[in-house]
Design a protein around this motif. Structure first.
Motif, PDB file in Angstrom:
ATOM      1  N   GLU A 278      22.190 -16.795  84.238  1.00 49.87           N
ATOM      2  CA  GLU A 278      22.755 -15.472  84.518  1.00 49.87           C
ATOM      3  C   GLU A 278      22.862 -15.217  86.022  1.00 49.87           C
ATOM      4  N   LEU A 279      21.915 -15.779  86.799  1.00 46.17           N
ATOM      5  CA  LEU A 279      21.980 -15.616  88.245  1.00 46.17           C
ATOM      6  C   LEU A 279      23.169 -16.348  88.855  1.00 46.17           C
ATOM      7  N   ASP A 280      23.681 -17.362  88.149  1.00 43.90           N
ATOM      8  CA  ASP A 280      24.840 -18.114  88.628  1.00 43.90           C
ATOM      9  C   ASP A 280      26.105 -17.761  87.876  1.00 43.90           C
ATOM     10  N   GLY A 281      26.025 -16.841  86.907  1.00 36.97           N
ATOM     11  CA  GLY A 281      27.171 -16.502  86.091  1.00 36.97           C
ATOM     12  C   GLY A 281      27.925 -15.298  86.608  1.00 36.97           C
ATOM     13  N   ALA A 282      28.617 -14.615  85.709  1.00 37.86           N
ATOM     14  CA  ALA A 282      29.424 -13.452  86.072  1.00 37.86           C
ATOM     15  C   ALA A 282      28.533 -12.310  86.553  1.00 37.86           C
ATOM     16  N   GLY A 283      28.967 -11.639  87.615  1.00 39.53           N
ATOM     17  CA  GLY A 283      28.220 -10.506  88.154  1.00 39.53           C
ATOM     18  C   GLY A 283      26.933 -10.880  88.844  1.00 39.53           C
ATOM     19  N   ALA A 284      26.819 -12.132  89.280  1.00 42.09           N
ATOM     20  CA  ALA A 284      25.570 -12.573  89.909  1.00 42.09           C
ATOM     21  C   ALA A 284      25.274 -11.821  91.194  1.00 42.09           C
ATOM     22  N   GLN A 285      26.308 -11.229  91.818  1.00 43.39           N
ATOM     23  CA  GLN A 285      26.100 -10.571  93.110  1.00 43.39           C
ATOM     24  C   GLN A 285      25.264  -9.299  93.005  1.00 43.39           C
TER      25      GLN A 285
ATOM     26  N   GLU B 123      35.068   7.604  94.062  1.00 44.29           N
ATOM     27  CA  GLU B 123      35.641   6.499  93.314  1.00 44.29           C
ATOM     28  C   GLU B 123      36.284   5.466  94.233  1.00 44.29           C
ATOM     29  N   GLU B 124      36.807   5.915  95.376  1.00 42.94           N
ATOM     30  CA  GLU B 124      37.509   4.997  96.253  1.00 42.94           C
ATOM     31  C   GLU B 124      36.553   4.107  97.043  1.00 42.94           C
ATOM     32  N   ARG B 125      35.387   4.642  97.400  1.00 44.92           N
ATOM     33  CA  ARG B 125      34.451   3.877  98.211  1.00 44.92           C
ATOM     34  C   ARG B 125      33.042   4.026  97.652  1.00 44.92           C
ATOM     35  N   PRO B 126      32.760   3.410  96.513  1.00 42.09           N
ATOM     36  CA  PRO B 126      31.413   3.542  95.949  1.00 42.09           C
ATOM     37  C   PRO B 126      30.409   2.724  96.754  1.00 42.09           C
ATOM     38  N   LEU B 127      29.154   2.953  96.492  1.00 48.56           N
ATOM     39  CA  LEU B 127      28.108   2.185  97.147  1.00 48.56           C
ATOM     40  C   LEU B 127      28.125   0.744  96.652  1.00 48.56           C
ATOM     41  N   SER B 128      27.371  -0.088  97.349  1.00 47.16           N
ATOM     42  CA  SER B 128      27.268  -1.490  96.971  1.00 47.16           C
ATOM     43  C   SER B 128      26.777  -1.613  95.531  1.00 47.16           C
ATOM     44  N   SER B 129      27.391  -2.519  94.780  1.00 47.12           N
ATOM     45  CA  SER B 129      26.991  -2.714  93.381  1.00 47.12           C
ATOM     46  C   SER B 129      25.542  -3.178  93.288  1.00 47.12           C
ATOM     47  N   LYS B 130      25.049  -3.869  94.312  1.00 56.91           N
ATOM     48  CA  LYS B 130      23.660  -4.320  94.314  1.00 56.91           C
ATOM     49  C   LYS B 130      22.702  -3.133  94.399  1.00 56.91           C
TER      50      LYS B 130
ATOM     51  N   ARG C 234      29.465   0.823  83.813  1.00 55.58           N
ATOM     52  CA  ARG C 234      30.545   0.556  84.771  1.00 55.58           C
ATOM     53  C   ARG C 234      30.357  -0.795  85.445  1.00 55.58           C
ATOM     54  N   LEU C 235      29.107  -1.121  85.842  1.00 54.68           N
ATOM     55  CA  LEU C 235      28.858  -2.407  86.479  1.00 54.68           C
ATOM     56  C   LEU C 235      29.153  -3.560  85.531  1.00 54.68           C
ATOM     57  N   ALA C 236      28.778  -3.411  84.261  1.00 48.32           N
ATOM     58  CA  ALA C 236      29.053  -4.467  83.277  1.00 48.32           C
ATOM     59  C   ALA C 236      30.550  -4.647  83.077  1.00 48.32           C
ATOM     60  N   THR C 237      31.293  -3.545  83.122  1.00 46.41           N
ATOM     61  CA  THR C 237      32.748  -3.620  82.929  1.00 46.41           C
ATOM     62  C   THR C 237      33.437  -4.248  84.135  1.00 46.41           C
ATOM     63  N   VAL C 238      33.018  -3.859  85.335  1.00 42.72           N
ATOM     64  CA  VAL C 238      33.686  -4.330  86.550  1.00 42.72           C
ATOM     65  C   VAL C 238      33.325  -5.773  86.877  1.00 42.72           C
ATOM     66  N   THR C 239      32.030  -6.121  86.751  1.00 45.52           N
ATOM     67  CA  THR C 239      31.572  -7.450  87.168  1.00 45.52           C
ATOM     68  C   THR C 239      31.503  -8.452  86.032  1.00 45.52           C
ATOM     69  N   GLY C 240      31.447  -8.004  84.777  1.00 46.95           N
ATOM     70  CA  GLY C 240      31.294  -8.908  83.642  1.00 46.95           C
ATOM     71  C   GLY C 240      29.880  -9.383  83.425  1.00 46.95           C
TER      72      GLY C 240
END
Length: 706
Positions: free
Chosen positions: A609-616, A544-551, A579-585
């Protein structure tokens, strides 16, 4: 493929062949090292396969060029500490050996080369072109280690000069139970083990090193001294009066010129369950000695720098009980070989004398677990006769020492020792229940004799041609024998253009896969791929402290939706997407709705969507900046039609050809963590973490290459 290989070179030392676990055959050729790597079937199809050499990639590189920093100028010392031969030599190769796999980049083998100037260097291919480069000189480590305890510069020079070396078998940690973690991966120490290197310096010290790849500089290695055991035998030549000047001179010039590691033996006692014992056999002058090394695995695995508590981690001492008392009557010379089979209760050590083979039989008992006096060591001698089939004791003896030995297996999977001398004498010893049986004929004897007879006939030598064996090596059940032919009735004059070395390659089973062919893919490829998917997706729960990259998490979840039929993995993918939807929006409703479906596709994201929330977390084409759809785990295509290959582990699209690496066996493409832009530090660190866990191809276990 297995036909004789004729090379335009001449060996510079006995035991001139070394075959790595990766299938690379190294040859000591004077100032150079020749590397032969078998081609894969696709590459062999492009050339005439009837020519055996066309089935191999050949690389040649020079090893005798040193800078002044690598080999500083050494001014003349007194006669006890100065080696005129080493200083004036051309620095030709006198010994070479491959490390066990796992030490070099991409978990390959490192090549150690000892040159006649008494320097030991480590080599590996560097860069996309695979140019073999010297990365480390081990002598500098010895010089730094003895600097604090040796004040005399001349003695320090002897302490840092290396006469011989040997790699141990990988010392692997026992795999602990992972019942709670379904998608766990054993640690590196359990998969590849610790890499130990033994050295003998000019002062007859046996030095044990632990070699590691540097974590800060990927193109270099670090090593630490674990233990030092000096050998000072005052009775090395009992036939000479010990107080004579001649005896004193011989003692000062006696060197350790050969060594070999025995198997690792784990202690059976409950209190010493973390201790493991290994024995190093050495030829000291003309005597056989053994050094016992005891290792505390629990302490050794806790850190990479155990100098502060080295005494509690590793200890070594001369093991006088391993050598038979009757060995004092023999003059041991040449290479050493150990044999240890899992189903056997004995360990065998083969050593050569001036006119025969010596075989020691030892019980498989760890010194830490045995009771005093429980060892029973048997010594057998197999004398050499000019004809191997000669059974009479009064037959003509072959009075030459062994120059090459190799341990391999025959068609019945029995261990067989092949040996040869410089005079062309060859013999084999099968290790079965009838260990006291006599020597037999080597299976490649006909090829060896045909080569000599052809040379004799072409030059009309009247049967006086001589064939010599310079080295042997084995790999995957096959044996390689380095041979040369010479006239036997005259002084030979040879120019560089006439130098020829013939390598005979023998495989006991013709149905056995040839060297260089791709490993046979397993029937459970889906299980291996799903194990990687499960490992990445479950990392969210375990770290939980060091998860992998969200990408990477998003790409792996999409890969599970497109590919996997495993309900548990798809359920975990749903959890990761939530979890990704919750953290990044980010809007992941489409992906969440398809987690319950079977092998569906995911459309590319629109521009908003590519320029919106969670685009990373989304992938976008670096050419046209459009979104990339999910329809396959091997291929990616953006909305404008640009096609890319996906990484077989992270499932990310590889858009820069320079940021990928390939499996050398099956050719699958992977993302190269070293080629990722440093601005994406999170992605780069996540890739390093994943490729530390999955450091070979997840489809065929092949090694990577740039």
């Amino acid at each position: 493929m297995l036909g004789p290989l004729e090379l335009p070179l001449y060996p510079s030392c006995y035991d001139c062949l070394a075959w790595s676990a990766d299938g690379e055959l190294a040859i000591a050729a004077g100032e150079h090292i020749q590397i032969l790597t078998p081609k894969n079937p696709a590459a062999r199809a492009e050339h005439d396969s009837s020519q055996a050499l066309n089935n191999w990639h050949s690389t040649r590189f020079r090893v005798n060029v040193f800078t002044n920093n690598e080999w500083p100028t050494i001014y003349p010392q007194n006669r006890d500490n100065f080696s005129l031969g080493a200083e004036q030599s051309l620095s030709t190769v006198v010994a070479l050996g491959w490390s066990p796999p796992g030490l070099a980049k991409y978990r390959r083998c490192v090549l150690a080369v000892l040159t006649s100037n008494l320097l030991l260097s480590l080599y590996e291919p560097v860069g996309s072109q695979g140019k073999w480069t010297r990365l480390t000189i081990v002598n500098s480590l010895l010089r730094d280690h003895f600097k604090s305890s040796v004040q005399d510069d001349a003695l320090g020079l002897r302490k840092s000069n290396i006469r011989s070396f040997a790699w141990s078998a990988p010392l692997k940690l026992p795999v602990a139970g992972h019942a709670a973690a379904t998608y766990s991966v054993p640690p590196v120490e359990s998969r590849w083990g610790f890499h130990l290197l033994s050295l003998a310096n000019d002062d007859n010290d046996i030095v044990f090193l632990r070699a590691q790849r540097s974590s800060t500089e990927p193109s270099s290695y670090t090593a630490e001294v674990l233990s030092v055991t000096p050998l000072q035998d005052l009775d090395i030549y009992p036939q000479i009066h010990p107080s004579s000047i001649f005896a004193t001179t011989l003692k000062s010039k006696t060197k350790i010129l050969s060594m070999s590691w025995g198997p690792w033996l784990f202690a059976t006692g409950k209190k010493q369950k973390n201790f493991v014992t290994g024995n190093l056999a050495v030829v000291y002058g003309t005597k056989l000695k053994a050094i016992q090394l005891d290792v505390d695995l629990a302490s050794l695995s806790q850190g990479t720098s155990p100098e502060s508590h080295a005494a509690s981690v590793v200890s070594s001492k001369e093991n006088t009980s391993i050598c038979h008392p009757d060995l004092d009557a023999y003059q041991v010379k040449g290479p050493l070989k150990w044999l240890h089979k899992e189903d056997s209760k004995n360990i065998y050590l083969a050593a050569g004398s001036f006119a025969g083979l010596l075989l020691l039989s030892l019980p498989e008992v760890s010194d830490r677990a045995k009771e005093s006096g429980s060892k029973q060591i048997h010594l057998q001698e197999f004398p050499f006769y000019e004809t191997v089939e000669e059974e009479a004791d009064d037959g003509p003896r072959h009075l030459e020492p062994i120059t090459a030995m190799v341990m391999t297996s025959d068609t019945e999977s029995q261990a067989v020792l092949h040996l040869a001398t410089a005079g062309g004498y060859t013999a084999a010893k099968t290790f079965d229940e009838g260990i006291e049986d006599s020597l037999s004929v080597v299976p490649w004897k006909r090829q060896f004799d045909d080569m000599r007879e052809k040379y004799d006939f072409d030059r009309d030598l009247g049967g006086l041609a001589v064939a010599r064996v310079w080295g042997m090596a084995s790999y995957d059940g096959m044996s390689a024998v380095a041979t040369t032919v010479h006239p036997g009735d005259m002084i030979e004059y040879r120019t560089a253009a006439e130098e020829r070395l013939t390598i005979i390659i023998y495989a006991p089973d013709e149905a056995q896969p040839e060297a260089g062919t791709s490993p046979t893919p397993s029937n459970n490829l889906a299980e291996k791929r799903e194990a990687a998917l499960g490992y990445i997706l479950h990392s969210v729960d375990e770290d939980e402290e060091r998860p992998l990259s969200s990408k990477i998490l998003y790409a792996t979840a999409c890969s599970a939706i497109v590919e996997s039929d495993n309900k548990e993995i798809r359920s975990q993918a749903h959890k990761v997407l939530v979890r990704l939807a919750t953290v990044t929006g980010a809007d992941l409703n489409e992906e969440l709705s398809k987690c319950s479906a079977s092998k569906t596709t995911i459309a590319s994201k629109p521009g908003e969507e590519l320029d919106g929330a969670g685009a990373q977390i989304f992938e976008r084409c670096e050419i046209c900046d459009a979104g990339i759809a999910w329809y396959s785990n091997q291929e990616a295509q953006c909305a404008e039609g640009h096609v890319f290959v996906r990484c077989s582990l992270t499932s990310l699209a590889i858009q820069d050809p320079g940021s990928s690496k390939l499996c050398s066996s099956c050719g699958r493409e992977y993302l190269n963590e070293d080629g990722i832009d440093t601005s994406e530090s999170e992605l780069q660190s996540s890739c390093r973490m994943l490729f530390d866990a999955f450091d070979t191809c997840i489809y065929c276990n092949g090694k990577f290459r740039a």
